[in-house]
Design a protein around this motif. Structure first.
Motif, mmCIF file in Angstrom:
data_model
loop_
_atom_site.group_PDB
_atom_site.id
_atom_site.type_symbol
_atom_site.label_atom_id
_atom_site.label_comp_id
_atom_site.label_asym_id
_atom_site.label_seq_id
_atom_site.Cartn_x
_atom_site.Cartn_y
_atom_site.Cartn_z
ATOM 1 N N ALA A 187 0.701 -1.085 0.098
ATOM 2 C CA ALA A 187 0.117 -0.017 -0.065
ATOM 3 C C ALA A 187 0.782 1.078 -0.161
ATOM 4 O O ALA A 187 1.999 1.181 0.706
ATOM 5 N N LYS A 188 0.362 2.391 -0.577
ATOM 6 C CA LYS A 188 1.120 3.553 -0.402
ATOM 7 C C LYS A 188 0.225 4.768 -0.710
ATOM 8 O O LYS A 188 -1.081 4.520 -1.040
ATOM 9 N N GLY A 189 0.499 5.695 -0.036
ATOM 10 C CA GLY A 189 -0.294 7.064 -0.286
ATOM 11 C C GLY A 189 -1.323 7.180 0.803
ATOM 12 O O GLY A 189 -2.198 8.100 0.613
ATOM 13 N N PHE A 190 -1.382 6.340 1.861
ATOM 14 C CA PHE A 190 -2.525 6.368 2.822
ATOM 15 C C PHE A 190 -2.193 7.277 3.788
ATOM 16 O O PHE A 190 -1.017 7.517 4.117
ATOM 17 N N ASP A 191 -3.282 7.665 4.672
ATOM 18 C CA ASP A 191 -2.967 8.524 5.925
ATOM 19 C C ASP A 191 -2.385 7.579 7.014
ATOM 20 O O ASP A 191 -3.289 6.915 7.628
ATOM 21 N N LEU A 192 -1.248 7.722 7.512
ATOM 22 C CA LEU A 192 -0.743 6.848 8.612
ATOM 23 C C LEU A 192 -1.474 7.404 9.816
ATOM 24 O O LEU A 192 -1.507 6.331 10.815
ATOM 25 N N ARG A 193 -2.220 8.455 9.838
ATOM 26 C CA ARG A 193 -2.952 9.045 11.216
ATOM 27 C C ARG A 193 -4.113 7.952 11.545
ATOM 28 O O ARG A 193 -4.843 7.826 12.351
ATOM 29 N N LEU A 194 -4.638 6.935 10.174
ATOM 30 C CA LEU A 194 -6.045 6.285 10.409
ATOM 31 C C LEU A 194 -5.672 5.173 11.178
ATOM 32 O O LEU A 194 -6.782 4.716 11.751
ATOM 33 N N GLY A 195 -4.516 4.527 11.242
ATOM 34 C CA GLY A 195 -4.248 3.409 12.038
ATOM 35 C C GLY A 195 -4.544 2.046 11.360
ATOM 36 O O GLY A 195 -4.343 1.057 12.094
ATOM 37 N N ARG A 196 -5.023 2.036 10.120
ATOM 38 C CA ARG A 196 -5.108 1.066 9.278
ATOM 39 C C ARG A 196 -4.847 1.144 7.936
ATOM 40 O O ARG A 196 -5.478 2.301 7.474
ATOM 41 N N VAL A 197 -5.065 0.071 7.125
ATOM 42 C CA VAL A 197 -4.869 0.226 5.950
ATOM 43 C C VAL A 197 -5.250 -1.284 5.079
ATOM 44 O O VAL A 197 -5.058 -2.303 5.698
ATOM 45 N N GLN A 198 -6.129 -1.516 4.269
ATOM 46 C CA GLN A 198 -6.408 -2.727 3.668
ATOM 47 C C GLN A 198 -5.507 -3.187 2.672
ATOM 48 O O GLN A 198 -5.315 -2.366 1.749
ATOM 49 N N ILE A 199 -5.172 -4.439 2.682
ATOM 50 C CA ILE A 199 -4.158 -4.782 1.611
ATOM 51 C C ILE A 199 -4.646 -6.089 1.065
ATOM 52 O O ILE A 199 -5.472 -6.994 1.817
ATOM 53 N N GLN A 200 -4.283 -6.616 -0.067
ATOM 54 C CA GLN A 200 -4.315 -7.929 -0.420
ATOM 55 C C GLN A 200 -2.977 -8.657 -0.565
ATOM 56 O O GLN A 200 -1.842 -8.297 -0.970
ATOM 57 N N VAL A 201 -2.869 -9.857 0.348
ATOM 58 C CA VAL A 201 -1.789 -10.442 0.401
ATOM 59 C C VAL A 201 -1.317 -11.225 -1.045
ATOM 60 O O VAL A 201 -1.908 -11.717 -1.894
ATOM 61 N N PRO A 202 0.068 -10.669 -1.466
ATOM 62 C CA PRO A 202 0.564 -11.244 -2.890
ATOM 63 C C PRO A 202 0.909 -12.718 -2.884
ATOM 64 O O PRO A 202 0.939 -13.313 -1.665
ATOM 65 N N TYR A 203 1.166 -13.157 -3.828
ATOM 66 C CA TYR A 203 1.427 -14.367 -3.892
ATOM 67 C C TYR A 203 3.045 -14.731 -3.911
ATOM 68 O O TYR A 203 3.692 -14.029 -4.624
ATOM 69 N N VAL A 204 3.226 -15.326 -2.696
ATOM 70 C CA VAL A 204 4.713 -15.530 -2.247
ATOM 71 C C VAL A 204 5.088 -16.876 -2.002
ATOM 72 O O VAL A 204 4.062 -17.540 -1.655
ATOM 73 N N LEU A 205 6.386 -17.027 -2.014
ATOM 74 C CA LEU A 205 6.477 -18.548 -1.287
ATOM 75 C C LEU A 205 6.106 -18.653 0.175
ATOM 76 O O LEU A 205 6.221 -17.741 0.850
ATOM 77 N N ALA A 206 5.842 -19.702 0.544
ATOM 78 C CA ALA A 206 5.444 -20.028 1.770
ATOM 79 C C ALA A 206 6.613 -19.897 2.729
ATOM 80 O O ALA A 206 7.736 -20.555 2.301
ATOM 81 N N ASN A 207 6.392 -19.066 3.856
ATOM 82 C CA ASN A 207 7.796 -18.985 4.710
ATOM 83 C C ASN A 207 7.063 -18.468 6.091
ATOM 84 O O ASN A 207 5.912 -17.860 5.972
#
Length: 129
Positions: A83-103
């Protein structure tokens, strides 16, 4: 000897001029909020949506830098901007987990005015059965 003294005097004068021209240092807003979720032991699956949350206590009224959330593995930033460009003062941002190697050693890096590395958590590559 005279040459060395003259150079030192010139250097000191130039330094004083540069510092004077710069003026007084400006106060910067420093806010490095701790990440609350995901917390240690959290398991995410690729392609799921999650609200990343952080503590906003003590947040300044304005934040000069654009916020950025990165995925890291083993303390090294992966090439995933979540995520980028969001307001840090809000305390949350919604993201989608990318496809990455399990770890089991993923972390989030929250940037605003300074970087903040969150707790270690797990990402599984496939959705749960």
């Amino acid at each position: 000897m005279k040459f060395t003294f003259g150079l030192s005097l010139l250097f000191a004068s130039m330094t004083a001029l540069m510092l004077g021209a710069a003026g007084a240092p400006t106060k910067r807003d420093i806010f490095s909020p701790p990440i609350l979720y995901p917390h240690a032991g959290t398991v995410w699956y690729s392609f799921q949506y999650h609200n990343v949350t952080w503590d906003t206590a003590g947040a300044p009224t304005t934040i000069s830098n654009e916020a950025l959330l990165l995925l890291a593995s083993g303390g090294v930033e992966a090439p995933f901007i979540l995520a980028k460009g969001f307001d840090l003062r809000l305390g949350r941002v919604q993201i989608q987990v990318p496809y990455v190697l399990a770890n089991t050693n993923y972390q989030l890096v929250l940037f605003g005015d300074s970087g903040n590395l969150g707790p270690v958590f797990t990402i599984e590559s496939d959705t749960p059965a």
